[in-house]
Design a protein around this motif. Structure first.
Motif, PDB file in Angstrom:
ATOM      1  N   PRO A   1     -13.724  32.966   9.498  1.00  0.00           N
ATOM      2  CA  PRO A   1     -14.463  32.041  10.361  1.00  0.00           C
ATOM      3  C   PRO A   1     -13.527  31.097  11.119  1.00  0.00           C
ATOM      4  CG  PRO A   1     -15.127  31.808   8.034  1.00  0.00           C
ATOM      5  CD  PRO A   1     -14.007  32.777   8.086  1.00  0.00           C
ATOM      6  N   ALA A   2     -13.937  30.702  12.305  1.00  0.00           N
ATOM      7  CA  ALA A   2     -13.133  29.806  13.136  1.00  0.00           C
ATOM      8  C   ALA A   2     -12.815  28.503  12.414  1.00  0.00           C
ATOM      9  CB  ALA A   2     -13.861  29.521  14.441  1.00  0.00           C
ATOM     10  N   GLU A   3     -13.699  28.039  11.559  1.00  0.00           N
ATOM     11  CA  GLU A   3     -13.493  26.775  10.842  1.00  0.00           C
ATOM     12  C   GLU A   3     -12.295  26.826   9.898  1.00  0.00           C
ATOM     13  OE1 GLU A   3     -16.659  28.491  10.226  1.00  0.00           O
ATOM     14  OE2 GLU A   3     -17.234  27.759  12.202  1.00  0.00           O
ATOM     15  N   THR A   4     -11.849  28.025   9.527  1.00  0.00           N
ATOM     16  CA  THR A   4     -10.741  28.146   8.575  1.00  0.00           C
ATOM     17  C   THR A   4      -9.392  28.331   9.261  1.00  0.00           C
ATOM     18  OG1 THR A   4     -10.968  30.542   8.359  1.00  0.00           O
ATOM     19  CG2 THR A   4     -12.279  29.173   6.871  1.00  0.00           C
ATOM     20  N   VAL A   5      -9.388  28.457  10.574  1.00  0.00           N
ATOM     21  CA  VAL A   5      -8.153  28.714  11.322  1.00  0.00           C
ATOM     22  C   VAL A   5      -7.531  27.390  11.746  1.00  0.00           C
ATOM     23  CG1 VAL A   5      -7.157  29.793  13.374  1.00  0.00           C
ATOM     24  CG2 VAL A   5      -9.014  30.927  12.140  1.00  0.00           C
ATOM     25  N   GLN A   6      -6.228  27.254  11.499  1.00  0.00           N
ATOM     26  CA  GLN A   6      -5.478  26.078  11.933  1.00  0.00           C
ATOM     27  C   GLN A   6      -4.282  26.553  12.754  1.00  0.00           C
ATOM     28  OE1 GLN A   6      -4.322  23.759   8.533  1.00  0.00           O
ATOM     29  NE2 GLN A   6      -6.413  23.373   7.908  1.00  0.00           N
ATOM     30  N   VAL A   7      -3.947  25.783  13.778  1.00  0.00           N
ATOM     31  CA  VAL A   7      -2.827  26.120  14.654  1.00  0.00           C
ATOM     32  C   VAL A   7      -1.910  24.920  14.741  1.00  0.00           C
ATOM     33  CG1 VAL A   7      -2.141  26.770  16.988  1.00  0.00           C
ATOM     34  CG2 VAL A   7      -4.253  27.691  16.003  1.00  0.00           C
ATOM     35  N   TRP A   8      -0.617  25.144  14.507  1.00  0.00           N
ATOM     36  CA  TRP A   8       0.383  24.098  14.673  1.00  0.00           C
ATOM     37  C   TRP A   8       1.270  24.474  15.844  1.00  0.00           C
ATOM     38  CZ3 TRP A   8      -1.116  25.666   9.825  1.00  0.00           C
ATOM     39  CH2 TRP A   8      -1.574  24.668   8.974  1.00  0.00           C
ATOM     40  N   ILE A   9       1.553  23.506  16.702  1.00  0.00           N
ATOM     41  CA  ILE A   9       2.460  23.725  17.830  1.00  0.00           C
ATOM     42  C   ILE A   9       3.670  22.843  17.601  1.00  0.00           C
ATOM     43  CG2 ILE A   9       2.769  23.491  20.310  1.00  0.00           C
ATOM     44  CD1 ILE A   9      -0.259  23.970  20.581  1.00  0.00           C
TER      45      ILE A   9
ATOM     46  N   MET B   1      -8.918  35.086  14.426  1.00  0.00           N
ATOM     47  CA  MET B   1     -10.158  35.178  13.725  1.00  0.00           C
ATOM     48  C   MET B   1     -10.615  36.626  13.648  1.00  0.00           C
ATOM     49  SD  MET B   1     -12.232  31.991  15.499  1.00  0.00           S
ATOM     50  CE  MET B   1     -13.102  33.200  16.416  1.00  0.00           C
ATOM     51  N   ASP B   2     -10.588  37.301  14.779  1.00  0.00           N
ATOM     52  CA  ASP B   2     -11.082  38.675  14.794  1.00  0.00           C
ATOM     53  C   ASP B   2     -10.193  39.603  13.978  1.00  0.00           C
ATOM     54  OD1 ASP B   2     -13.145  37.861  16.464  1.00  0.00           O
ATOM     55  OD2 ASP B   2     -12.068  38.415  18.286  1.00  0.00           O
TER      56      ASP B   2
END
Length: 33
Positions: A7-15, A1-2
């Motif tokens: 914005p945090a709402e737009t960040v997605q993480v796949w593991i 994000m930084d």
């Protein structure tokens, strides 16, 4: 994000977990180390 100033709402993480015997580094399988 930084880093991207989004914005945090737009960040997605796949593991995606990969078994140890299915990947390697420098020409050697991790399972053989």
């Amino acid at each position: 994000m930084d880093a991207y100033q989004v914005p945090a709402e737009t960040v997605q993480v796949w593991i995606h977990e990969v078994p140890t015997d299915s990947w390697g580094a420098a020409g050697t399988l991790t399972a053989d180390r």
